[in-house]
Design a protein around this motif. Sequence first.
Motif, PDB file in Angstrom:
ATOM      1  N   CYS A  14       9.854  12.056 -10.469  1.00 29.48           N
ATOM      2  CA  CYS A  14       8.781  11.800 -11.437  1.00 29.48           C
ATOM      3  C   CYS A  14       7.398  12.216 -10.926  1.00 29.48           C
ATOM      4  O   CYS A  14       6.380  11.713 -11.407  1.00 29.48           O
ATOM      5  CB  CYS A  14       8.748  10.332 -11.862  1.00 29.48           C
ATOM      6  N   GLY A  15       7.335  13.099  -9.923  1.00 29.76           N
ATOM      7  CA  GLY A  15       6.047  13.604  -9.476  1.00 29.76           C
ATOM      8  C   GLY A  15       5.262  12.669  -8.596  1.00 29.76           C
ATOM      9  O   GLY A  15       4.029  12.658  -8.642  1.00 29.76           O
ATOM     10  N   MET A  16       5.929  11.881  -7.752  1.00 31.53           N
ATOM     11  CA  MET A  16       5.245  10.981  -6.836  1.00 31.53           C
ATOM     12  C   MET A  16       5.487  11.409  -5.395  1.00 31.53           C
ATOM     13  O   MET A  16       6.560  11.901  -5.058  1.00 31.53           O
ATOM     14  CB  MET A  16       5.704   9.539  -7.031  1.00 31.53           C
ATOM     15  N   ILE A  17       4.492  11.198  -4.561  1.00 32.89           N
ATOM     16  CA  ILE A  17       4.570  11.498  -3.140  1.00 32.89           C
ATOM     17  C   ILE A  17       4.313  10.207  -2.382  1.00 32.89           C
ATOM     18  O   ILE A  17       3.322   9.515  -2.635  1.00 32.89           O
ATOM     19  CB  ILE A  17       3.531  12.558  -2.721  1.00 32.89           C
ATOM     20  N   LEU A  18       5.215   9.876  -1.454  1.00 29.76           N
ATOM     21  CA  LEU A  18       5.061   8.661  -0.649  1.00 29.76           C
ATOM     22  C   LEU A  18       4.768   9.052   0.793  1.00 29.76           C
ATOM     23  O   LEU A  18       5.545   9.764   1.420  1.00 29.76           O
ATOM     24  CB  LEU A  18       6.330   7.816  -0.715  1.00 29.76           C
ATOM     25  N   LEU A  19       3.638   8.595   1.310  1.00 26.86           N
ATOM     26  CA  LEU A  19       3.282   8.781   2.714  1.00 26.86           C
ATOM     27  C   LEU A  19       3.558   7.457   3.428  1.00 26.86           C
ATOM     28  O   LEU A  19       2.809   6.488   3.270  1.00 26.86           O
ATOM     29  CB  LEU A  19       1.809   9.183   2.850  1.00 26.86           C
ATOM     30  N   LYS A  20       4.655   7.410   4.177  1.00 28.27           N
ATOM     31  CA  LYS A  20       5.073   6.185   4.862  1.00 28.27           C
ATOM     32  C   LYS A  20       4.249   5.964   6.129  1.00 28.27           C
ATOM     33  O   LYS A  20       4.012   6.883   6.903  1.00 28.27           O
ATOM     34  CB  LYS A  20       6.551   6.266   5.241  1.00 28.27           C
ATOM     35  N   ARG A  21       3.804   4.707   6.304  1.00 31.38           N
ATOM     36  CA  ARG A  21       3.050   4.307   7.501  1.00 31.38           C
ATOM     37  C   ARG A  21       1.865   5.241   7.742  1.00 31.38           C
ATOM     38  O   ARG A  21       1.519   5.546   8.889  1.00 31.38           O
ATOM     39  CB  ARG A  21       3.983   4.275   8.721  1.00 31.38           C
ATOM     40  N   TYR A  22       1.251   5.685   6.678  1.00 27.90           N
ATOM     41  CA  TYR A  22       0.172   6.670   6.780  1.00 27.90           C
ATOM     42  C   TYR A  22      -1.112   6.067   7.350  1.00 27.90           C
ATOM     43  O   TYR A  22      -1.832   6.703   8.121  1.00 27.90           O
ATOM     44  CB  TYR A  22      -0.106   7.274   5.408  1.00 27.90           C
ATOM     45  N   ILE A  23      -1.417   4.836   6.948  1.00 32.22           N
ATOM     46  CA  ILE A  23      -2.660   4.199   7.386  1.00 32.22           C
ATOM     47  C   ILE A  23      -2.420   3.518   8.727  1.00 32.22           C
ATOM     48  O   ILE A  23      -1.548   2.655   8.848  1.00 32.22           O
ATOM     49  CB  ILE A  23      -3.150   3.170   6.351  1.00 32.22           C
ATOM     50  N   SER A  24      -3.170   3.899   9.733  1.00 32.43           N
ATOM     51  CA  SER A  24      -2.985   3.332  11.068  1.00 32.43           C
ATOM     52  C   SER A  24      -3.323   1.847  11.076  1.00 32.43           C
ATOM     53  O   SER A  24      -3.997   1.325  10.179  1.00 32.43           O
ATOM     54  CB  SER A  24      -3.877   4.063  12.072  1.00 32.43           C
ATOM     55  N   LEU A  25      -2.858   1.156  12.119  1.00 32.73           N
ATOM     56  CA  LEU A  25      -3.112  -0.275  12.242  1.00 32.73           C
ATOM     57  C   LEU A  25      -4.606  -0.571  12.244  1.00 32.73           C
ATOM     58  O   LEU A  25      -5.074  -1.481  11.537  1.00 32.73           O
ATOM     59  CB  LEU A  25      -2.462  -0.802  13.523  1.00 32.73           C
ATOM     60  N   SER A  26      -5.379   0.193  13.013  1.00 31.20           N
ATOM     61  CA  SER A  26      -6.821  -0.068  13.091  1.00 31.20           C
ATOM     62  C   SER A  26      -7.499   0.162  11.742  1.00 31.20           C
ATOM     63  O   SER A  26      -8.423  -0.577  11.359  1.00 31.20           O
ATOM     64  CB  SER A  26      -7.465   0.809  14.169  1.00 31.20           C
ATOM     65  N   ASP A  27      -7.054   1.190  10.999  1.00 33.61           N
ATOM     66  CA  ASP A  27      -7.635   1.448   9.683  1.00 33.61           C
ATOM     67  C   ASP A  27      -7.244   0.351   8.689  1.00 33.61           C
ATOM     68  O   ASP A  27      -8.047  -0.028   7.828  1.00 33.61           O
ATOM     69  CB  ASP A  27      -7.187   2.803   9.156  1.00 33.61           C
ATOM     70  N   GLN A  28      -6.020  -0.146   8.773  1.00 39.40           N
ATOM     71  CA  GLN A  28      -5.615  -1.247   7.902  1.00 39.40           C
ATOM     72  C   GLN A  28      -6.498  -2.467   8.130  1.00 39.40           C
ATOM     73  O   GLN A  28      -6.963  -3.107   7.179  1.00 39.40           O
ATOM     74  CB  GLN A  28      -4.157  -1.615   8.162  1.00 39.40           C
ATOM     75  N   VAL A  29      -6.725  -2.790   9.388  1.00 40.54           N
ATOM     76  CA  VAL A  29      -7.571  -3.943   9.723  1.00 40.54           C
ATOM     77  C   VAL A  29      -8.989  -3.723   9.214  1.00 40.54           C
ATOM     78  O   VAL A  29      -9.604  -4.646   8.645  1.00 40.54           O
ATOM     79  CB  VAL A  29      -7.563  -4.185  11.244  1.00 40.54           C
ATOM     80  N   GLU A  30      -9.515  -2.517   9.373  1.00 42.19           N
ATOM     81  CA  GLU A  30     -10.869  -2.231   8.915  1.00 42.19           C
ATOM     82  C   GLU A  30     -10.969  -2.341   7.391  1.00 42.19           C
ATOM     83  O   GLU A  30     -11.951  -2.867   6.851  1.00 42.19           O
ATOM     84  CB  GLU A  30     -11.302  -0.841   9.370  1.00 42.19           C
ATOM     85  N   ILE A  31      -9.950  -1.859   6.673  1.00 46.23           N
ATOM     86  CA  ILE A  31      -9.958  -1.952   5.212  1.00 46.23           C
ATOM     87  C   ILE A  31      -9.935  -3.414   4.772  1.00 46.23           C
ATOM     88  O   ILE A  31     -10.649  -3.806   3.838  1.00 46.23           O
ATOM     89  CB  ILE A  31      -8.756  -1.187   4.623  1.00 46.23           C
ATOM     90  N   VAL A  32      -9.126  -4.239   5.430  1.00 41.58           N
ATOM     91  CA  VAL A  32      -9.094  -5.671   5.109  1.00 41.58           C
ATOM     92  C   VAL A  32     -10.478  -6.282   5.320  1.00 41.58           C
ATOM     93  O   VAL A  32     -10.978  -7.036   4.467  1.00 41.58           O
ATOM     94  CB  VAL A  32      -8.049  -6.400   5.969  1.00 41.58           C
ATOM     95  N   ASN A  33     -11.119  -5.972   6.432  1.00 42.93           N
ATOM     96  CA  ASN A  33     -12.446  -6.528   6.708  1.00 42.93           C
ATOM     97  C   ASN A  33     -13.467  -6.075   5.669  1.00 42.93           C
ATOM     98  O   ASN A  33     -14.312  -6.867   5.218  1.00 42.93           O
ATOM     99  CB  ASN A  33     -12.910  -6.102   8.105  1.00 42.93           C
ATOM    100  N   ILE A  34     -13.399  -4.796   5.279  1.00 40.36           N
ATOM    101  CA  ILE A  34     -14.310  -4.277   4.256  1.00 40.36           C
ATOM    102  C   ILE A  34     -14.113  -5.011   2.938  1.00 40.36           C
ATOM    103  O   ILE A  34     -15.088  -5.436   2.287  1.00 40.36           O
ATOM    104  CB  ILE A  34     -14.088  -2.761   4.072  1.00 40.36           C
ATOM    105  N   CYS A  35     -12.867  -5.169   2.523  1.00 40.83           N
ATOM    106  CA  CYS A  35     -12.573  -5.825   1.240  1.00 40.83           C
ATOM    107  C   CYS A  35     -12.979  -7.299   1.262  1.00 40.83           C
ATOM    108  O   CYS A  35     -13.462  -7.832   0.257  1.00 40.83           O
ATOM    109  CB  CYS A  35     -11.089  -5.684   0.900  1.00 40.83           C
ATOM    110  N   GLN A  36     -12.786  -7.954   2.414  1.00 40.81           N
ATOM    111  CA  GLN A  36     -13.196  -9.348   2.517  1.00 40.81           C
ATOM    112  C   GLN A  36     -14.706  -9.485   2.388  1.00 40.81           C
ATOM    113  O   GLN A  36     -15.203 -10.396   1.708  1.00 40.81           O
ATOM    114  CB  GLN A  36     -12.711  -9.936   3.839  1.00 40.81           C
TER     115      GLN A  36
END
Length: 222
Positions: A14-36
């Motif tokens: 159906c035209g979807m692309i999945l990037l598995k484990r694409y966001i590094s651990l440090s970037d995930q933590v930074e995104i959580v902090n930004i959103c909070q």
Amino acid sequence: MENNDESSYEKLGCGMILLKRYISLSDQVEIVNICQQLGFHVNGFKECIPSGEKLGLQMMMLGSTWYPPSCYPDSIKPLTVPRKIISLVSSSIQDSQRHLNLKDKISSKCSNHCVVKFYTNTDGLALHEERDDKSWYRFRRKGRPVVSMFIGDSAEFFYSDARNLSKVDNILLESGDVLIFDNNSGDIFHGLHKIIPNSAPLPFLRKSMLKPGLLNLSFRRF
């Protein structure tokens, strides 16, 4: 942008692309902090139940062009999408193009609008289409992708080219995954079957202190 050496690519139907484990651990933590931090603003996270949603959730709208749900006052001024997140989304679009045939090539332009959702329980999200959004066809004509980032607990995602729950495909979305809908995938029916409790990686939880649930950032308006 920090790359995740363990990331992998999968092209779905159906035209979807999945990037598995694409966001590094440090970037995930930074995104959580930004959103909070953004969530504490008066125009930050709100308790919202949009049409088709069954999951208890909080929602926050970011960007200059948007159509706020009923839980937001009409006069509210949206928050700006942080450069860090824009950069990551742009990189994911560029990296996904490496795996596409020319006929499937999607725009490299990134959305200036983001819907941030934090799902707080494990119920399901109704099967729906992106084109159910009143502005979908305008986005589709511009040929730009929908990019969805997942952080926190894992979720069972299902999709189909028909609104028929007996004919769906399923994948597991985990913390750090990025799902991209190309410019031809507006007719896909999709949704979350359930969120798996206590499934977020322990190293991520220790660093982010994110409470149980799934943080989803969806770039879909342009």
